[in-house]
Design an enzyme around this catalytic site. Structure first.
Site, PDB file in Angstrom:
ATOM      1  N   ASP A   1      -3.995  -5.060   5.768  1.00 13.36           N
ATOM      2  CA  ASP A   1      -4.563  -5.907   4.656  1.00 13.36           C
ATOM      3  C   ASP A   1      -3.436  -6.780   4.330  1.00 13.36           C
ATOM      4  O   ASP A   1      -2.048  -6.271   4.090  1.00 13.36           O
ATOM      5  CB  ASP A   1      -4.908  -5.055   3.593  1.00 13.36           C
ATOM      6  CG  ASP A   1      -5.587  -5.534   2.551  1.00 13.36           C
ATOM      7  OD1 ASP A   1      -6.029  -6.818   2.625  1.00 13.36           O
ATOM      8  OD2 ASP A   1      -5.665  -5.098   1.050  1.00 13.36           O
TER       9      ASP A   1
ATOM     10  N   MET B   1      -0.175   0.904   5.020  1.00 13.53           N
ATOM     11  CA  MET B   1      -0.876   1.168   6.160  1.00 13.53           C
ATOM     12  C   MET B   1      -1.749   0.242   6.543  1.00 13.53           C
ATOM     13  O   MET B   1      -2.351  -0.472   5.541  1.00 13.53           O
ATOM     14  CB  MET B   1      -1.585   2.618   6.122  1.00 13.53           C
ATOM     15  CG  MET B   1      -2.340   3.096   7.308  1.00 13.53           C
ATOM     16  SD  MET B   1      -1.386   3.665   8.459  1.00 13.53           S
ATOM     17  CE  MET B   1      -2.576   4.239   9.806  1.00 13.53           C
TER      18      MET B   1
ATOM     19  N   HIS C   1      -2.952  -1.015  -3.434  1.00  9.72           N
ATOM     20  CA  HIS C   1      -4.058  -0.116  -3.106  1.00  9.72           C
ATOM     21  C   HIS C   1      -4.039   1.168  -4.012  1.00  9.72           C
ATOM     22  O   HIS C   1      -3.172   1.871  -3.596  1.00  9.72           O
ATOM     23  CB  HIS C   1      -4.186   0.303  -1.726  1.00  9.72           C
ATOM     24  CG  HIS C   1      -4.366  -0.891  -0.947  1.00  9.72           C
ATOM     25  ND1 HIS C   1      -3.982  -0.922   0.663  1.00  9.72           N
ATOM     26  CD2 HIS C   1      -5.035  -2.179  -1.027  1.00  9.72           C
ATOM     27  CE1 HIS C   1      -4.330  -1.938   1.163  1.00  9.72           C
ATOM     28  NE2 HIS C   1      -4.828  -2.704   0.123  1.00  9.72           N
TER      29      HIS C   1
ATOM     30  N   SER D   1       0.817  -1.266   0.081  1.00  9.00           N
ATOM     31  CA  SER D   1       0.046   0.029  -0.069  1.00  9.00           C
ATOM     32  C   SER D   1       0.952   1.227  -0.080  1.00  9.00           C
ATOM     33  O   SER D   1       1.720   1.388  -0.858  1.00  9.00           O
ATOM     34  CB  SER D   1      -0.789  -0.092   1.058  1.00  9.00           C
ATOM     35  OG  SER D   1      -1.828   1.115   0.969  1.00  9.00           O
ATOM     36  N   THR D   2       0.967   2.121   1.033  1.00  5.82           N
ATOM     37  CA  THR D   2       1.353   3.331   1.101  1.00  5.82           C
ATOM     38  C   THR D   2       3.014   2.942   0.859  1.00  5.82           C
ATOM     39  O   THR D   2       3.768   2.258   1.668  1.00  5.82           O
ATOM     40  CB  THR D   2       1.467   4.169   2.316  1.00  5.82           C
ATOM     41  OG1 THR D   2      -0.245   4.343   2.503  1.00  5.82           O
ATOM     42  CG2 THR D   2       1.751   5.473   2.354  1.00  5.82           C
TER      43      THR D   2
END
Length: 357
Positions: free
Chosen positions: A301, A298, A203, A176-177
């Site tokens: 997940d 973050m 994401h 993600s991030t």
């Protein structure tokens, strides 16, 4: 004696649109944990105010007069490294500029999606607040955009992975991030003759995954593209799960086939595309004969997916805290006891290649 007041997150807003400056300022100023310390109408003013005000975080538009957001970002990172959240248009051009900004040191991005739609406005407001607070806890890795960056040599060919005896037929990666830059680093260290297919869930919105796959394909030796429903996972190929929907894999003969689904099919998954769903489906389709990898991001997940994979006898690799932009997804796996190996980012690609070898 009164207890000390919590320090507010000091934010600088940089955007050439008066409407966007007011919108972003209005949304953030309503949060008691955030303080808007200044605004700027172009990149030149943005750099000046960044150096003068020393904000904790900057929201930065991409397209601006006098100096665009990427040029301003590069100057800020060279003179006073600061957490920067890019505000990007939902276009192919906006996506390409965003990835250039991430490589130049931006922490993350948010699509500029304000319209007359009440739902769109609510989504933008929620995403902006979430991303700003998320970025506030991120690590700025100045070595990733430094001109003095040192390349890491690959491990000696004689070194064998302790997982070499495990049966592996595919690889699943979640992030993600910080993931767009981290994934590029991982894939660039995997050879073109890699014997298995790789599926990635990261994401991103729908408009961004296609251009991102194209960018990776131009920078890595592997064949990389955005996945489509019905695609087969092939050796030496990387499929990027499309944004805006969920992706699973199912057994198809001796291989694995991609199945894409609308988010309404799995409303229980908050993040899109869901790393948990992708990882769980591939673990089932491969009967556990797979390698799961979780990179920076973050939240948590991917944890349940890795947990399921471990229960089926698969191998799990996780990025370490020091090299992660956000140590959320990796932390969940480490603290949940589902990480077989915790490695710095610059060693993960090599280890994937060694396990397959």
């Amino acid at each position: 004696m009164l207890p000390p007041q919590p320090t507010k997150l000091r934010v600088l807003v940089v955007d050439d649109s008066c409407f966007m400056r007011m919108a972003i300022r209005g949304i953030l100023a309503k949060d008691p944990q955030i303080e808007i310390i200044g605004v700027a109408s172009d990149g030149v003013e943005g750099v000046e105010k960044a150096l003068e005000l020393k904000p904790d975080l900057i929201t930065m538009d991409v397209e601006m007069p006098r100096m665009d957001g990427i040029a301003a970002l590069k100057q800020i990172m060279a003179k006073a490294p600061t957490r920067v959240l890019m505000v990007s248009t939902l276009t192919c051009e906006g996506a390409k500029a965003t990835f250039e900004a991430l490589e130049a040191g931006a922490i993350d991005f948010i699509p500029k999606n304000i319209s007359d739609s009440v739902d769109a406005q609510k989504t933008f407001r929620a995403d902006l607040l979430f991303k700003v607070k998320e970025a506030a806890g991120s690590i700025i890795h100045t070595d990733r955009f430094s001109s003095k960056r040192i390349s890491v040599a690959p491990p000696a060919p004689v070194l064998k992975s302790r997982f070499s005896h495990h049966k592996v037929s595919c690889v699943g990666i979640g992030a993600s991030t910080g993931g767009p830059v981290a994934l590029q680093e991982v894939l660039s260290r995997i050879p073109v003759n890699f014997p298995f297919g790789i599926i990635v869930a990261i994401h991103m919105p729908k408009a961004f995954t296609g251009p991102y796959a194209e960018r990776l394909n131009a920078k890595c030796s592997l064949d990389i593209r955005e996945a489509s429903d019905g695609d087969m996972l092939k050796p030496g190929q990387v499929l990027i799960a499309p944004g805006g929907m969920h992706t699973a894999l199912v057994r198809h003969g001796a291989g694995f086939s991609v199945k894409t689904m609308p988010t309404s099919t799995y409303p229980q998954y908050i993040y899109v595309p869901s790393v948990d769903l992708m990882m769980q489906s591939l673990a089932d389709a491969s009967n556990g004969s797979m390698l799961g990898v979780i990179l920076t991001g973050m939240g948590s997940d991917g944890f349940k997916g890795m947990q399921h994979l471990k229960s089926r006898g698969g191998i799990t690799l996780v990025q370490n805290e020091a090299s992660s932009t956000i140590y959320g997804m990796p932390r969940a796996c480490v603290e949940g006891g589902v990480a077989d190996e915790v490695l710095p980012l610059d060693q993960i690609g090599f280890e994937i290649a060694r396990i397959a070898g």
